[in-house]
Design a protein around this motif. Structure first.
Motif, short mmCIF file in Angstrom:
data_model
loop_
_atom_site.label_atom_id
_atom_site.label_comp_id
_atom_site.label_asym_id
_atom_site.label_seq_id
_atom_site.Cartn_x
_atom_site.Cartn_y
_atom_site.Cartn_z
N CYS A 401 2.10 13.25 -0.75
CA CYS A 401 0.86 13.59 -1.78
C CYS A 401 -0.20 12.11 -0.68
O CYS A 401 -1.37 12.47 -0.30
CB CYS A 401 0.65 12.68 -2.48
SG CYS A 401 1.45 11.23 -2.96
N CYS A 405 3.44 7.96 0.15
CA CYS A 405 4.63 8.76 -0.61
C CYS A 405 5.85 8.85 -0.51
O CYS A 405 6.38 8.05 0.42
CB CYS A 405 4.32 10.10 -0.26
SG CYS A 405 5.07 11.28 -1.33
N CYS A 427 7.95 10.23 -6.55
CA CYS A 427 6.43 9.40 -6.60
C CYS A 427 6.24 9.98 -7.63
O CYS A 427 5.89 10.65 -8.22
CB CYS A 427 5.88 10.37 -4.89
SG CYS A 427 4.51 9.66 -5.11
N HIS A 432 1.59 14.34 -8.46
CA HIS A 432 2.65 15.23 -8.21
C HIS A 432 2.15 15.65 -9.49
O HIS A 432 3.83 17.09 -9.98
CB HIS A 432 3.51 14.74 -7.02
CG HIS A 432 3.86 13.56 -6.55
ND1 HIS A 432 4.06 15.13 -5.35
CD2 HIS A 432 4.12 12.66 -5.81
CE1 HIS A 432 4.04 14.71 -4.41
NE2 HIS A 432 3.93 12.72 -4.43
#
Ligand SMILES: [Zn+2]
Ligand SMILES: [Zn+2]
Length: 535
Positions: A401, A405, A427, A432
């Motif tokens: 991301c 991450c 993460c 997410h």
């Protein structure tokens, strides 16, 4: 009545607590007010003051979220059809500011000279840092040398072959749109409402469900969502370049039924459909990240944090994994970007006039979903919809991301600012999470010269209107100190009493508002009748 009731009868009555909540919601009173102690520093008198929690999500506090939404709508309305520049040109630097800037220029010259002569520049660097601070505290915005202490990687800037060139104009400092005249001499200043979408990832039905989930490009959908904010930023740059003025916008990011983000834009001024189509086709954002084509660690086989060397190593070979910077340096000139984001060719654009019904309708549309997280806007109702959500979440699980991450470990790269405890697939980045659908940026994007005001300024406007109408002093001459009251303090109000106080405060505010409106109407009526007599 016998006086005997069954349990079912009793449970059929609402509880007082529920009733208070309902009354609070009806009156727009905050459900989770924050308690502050206000101490008059002259007299020592202490009052308990409740302030609204200020949540923007209805799931946290519906009345506060609704208020936040109304404020956004007011902000949107105020800037959309402006006829005068909202921000005056800043004044030239004063004497003190000019002096610091001159010192800074000389220090830079000395430093560059010393560096060229192979001398130590540490002391001069220190001086430069101090001068930068002086410049900032003298009230100048931005940095004298933004590239300092932030060495940038050189990337090929050649345009992509598949993106068309845009006509470029010099950008003039104006921010308001043009006026047009009709044949009978009336002038009007139209603005625009745009909707830009992501490209197709595969055919979808009315309900947003892919016709063929197996061929739907979930990976591309995930990556586009992750970098959507950067793409929109590129779009506004191109828009300004093509139109030749500092176009201003109020934009909100919302999900489509297929759960891809799209952006609604209230834009000041107009653009032809042909030009807009051209800009959309030429706008792209390249993400230069290390390759994630090969999964190096999976399941039980995971890199291990090695404290002594401050990094992750491969347990099979004992080798440290490349750091984020090393991985970036390894990207060569012949490599392709990790991802290229673009808009889809479908877009929506129409002109909107100040004060029109359409303007109000569009503002409602722009702010409609602001009290909800992206993932809450379209609740999945069918199995197929739930499956679609699930597949998108799966695609997002192992996509990196950001440079920090944890997922980079999966591809054998240490994330930026590596630290122990990072687990690929776990993460903590917002992107997410289910309720973000891959987009972790801000939901409302407002350009700096939209209304020339911050949200706090807009809130202050309403307060000022009220105090003026009621003839109240705008500022309180007493001086106060404020403290937050914590649950273990003995003057902390229990939640039931806080809620009651919140309702009472709100009722008082409503009365004040009604009184202010009544006086405003009276003043207007008096003015109308005075004008009537004069005529
Ligand atoms: Zn609240
Ligand atoms: Zn992440």
């Amino acid at each position: 009545m016998t006086g005997r009731t069954t349990r079912a009868d009793r449970l059929a009555h609402p509880t007082t607590r529920d009733a208070i909540r309902a009354v609070a919601e009806n009156h727009g009173a905050c459900l989770h007010p924050i308690q502050l102690r206000r101490i008059n520093t002259d007299t020592g008198q202490t009052d308990q003051v409740l302030i609204p929690c200020g949540a923007t999500l209805a799931s946290k506090c519906p009345p506060c979220a609704e208020r936040a939404k109304v404020l956004r709508a007011a902000q949107c309305a105020e800037g959309w059809h402006l006829e005068t520049e909202p921000i005056a040109d800043p004044p030239p630097p004063d004497e003190v500011q000019a002096m610091w800037v001159e010192h800074r220029a000389q220090a830079q010259a000395m430093r560059d000279h010393a560096e060229a002569a192979g001398q130590d520049t540490a002391e001069l660097d220190e001086l430069i840092a101090e001068l930068d601070q002086e410049i900032a505290s003298s009230g100048l915005r931005g940095k004298a040398d933004p590239a300092r202490s932030r060495p940038r990687r050189h990337r090929s800037t050649r345009r992509r072959q598949d993106a068309s060139d845009l006509p470029k104009r010099r950008i003039s400092p104006r921010t308001i749109g043009k006026t047009y005249a009709t044949k009978d001499g009336k002038t009007f200043r139209p603005s625009m409402f745009l909707t830009l979408t992501c490209p197709s990832y595969g055919r979808v039905g009315e309900d947003g469900i892919p016709a063929d989930p197996d061929s739907y490009n979930y990976q591309r959908a995930a990556r586009d969502a992750l970098h959507f904010a950067a793409l929109f930023d590129r779009f506004t740059q191109n828009l300004r370049r093509v139109l030749g003025y500092e176009v201003q916008y109020f934009a909100t990011i919302e999900p489509q039924r297929r759960l891809a983000p799209h952006v609604h834009v209230a834009m000041r001024g107009t653009i032809s459909r042909a030009e807009l189509r051209q800009i959309i086709a030429a706008t792209y954002h390249q993400v230069w990240w290390p390759s994630t084509n090969t999964v190096r660690f999976d399941g039980e086989y995971q890199p291990i944090w090695y404290e002594a060397r401050g990094g992750y190593l491969d347990p099979a070979t004992g080798e440290l994994l490349p750091t984020w910077d090393e991985a970036l340096d390894a990207i060569g000139d012949d490599d392709e970007p990790w991802h290229v984001v673009r808009f889809g060719s479908k877009f929506d654009a129409h002109g909107v006039l100040a004060g029109s019904k359409d303007s109000t309708r569009c503002i409602g549309y722009l702010t409609k979903y602001l009290t909800k997280q992206l993932g809450e806007c379209h609740q999945p109702g069918t199995d197929a919809q739930r499956e679609h959500v699930e597949r998108l979440a799966d695609a997002l699980r192992y996509e990196p991301c950001s440079p920090t991450c944890a997922n980079w470990l999966r591809y054998g790269i240490q994330p930026k600012n590596s630290r122990p405890g990072l687990v690929p697939g776990a993460c903590q980045g917002k992107a997410h999470r289910y309720d973000h659908l891959g987009y972790a940026g801000r939901r409302v994007l407002v350009s700096r010269k939209w209304s020339g005001k911050t949200l706090a300024d807009h809130r202050g406007d309403r307060q000022a209107w009220l105090t003026e109408r009621l003839g109240l002093p705008a500022t309180d001459p007493a001086r106060y100190r404020w403290e937050q009251v914590e649950p273990h303090d003995k003057d902390y109000l229990p939640s039931g009493r806080r809620l009651l106080r919140s309702v009472a405060d709100r009722l008082q505010w409503e009365n004040a508002l009604n009184e202010a409106r009544r006086r405003a109407q009276e003043a207007l009526a008096a003015e109308v009748s005075a004008n009537g007599r004069a005529a």
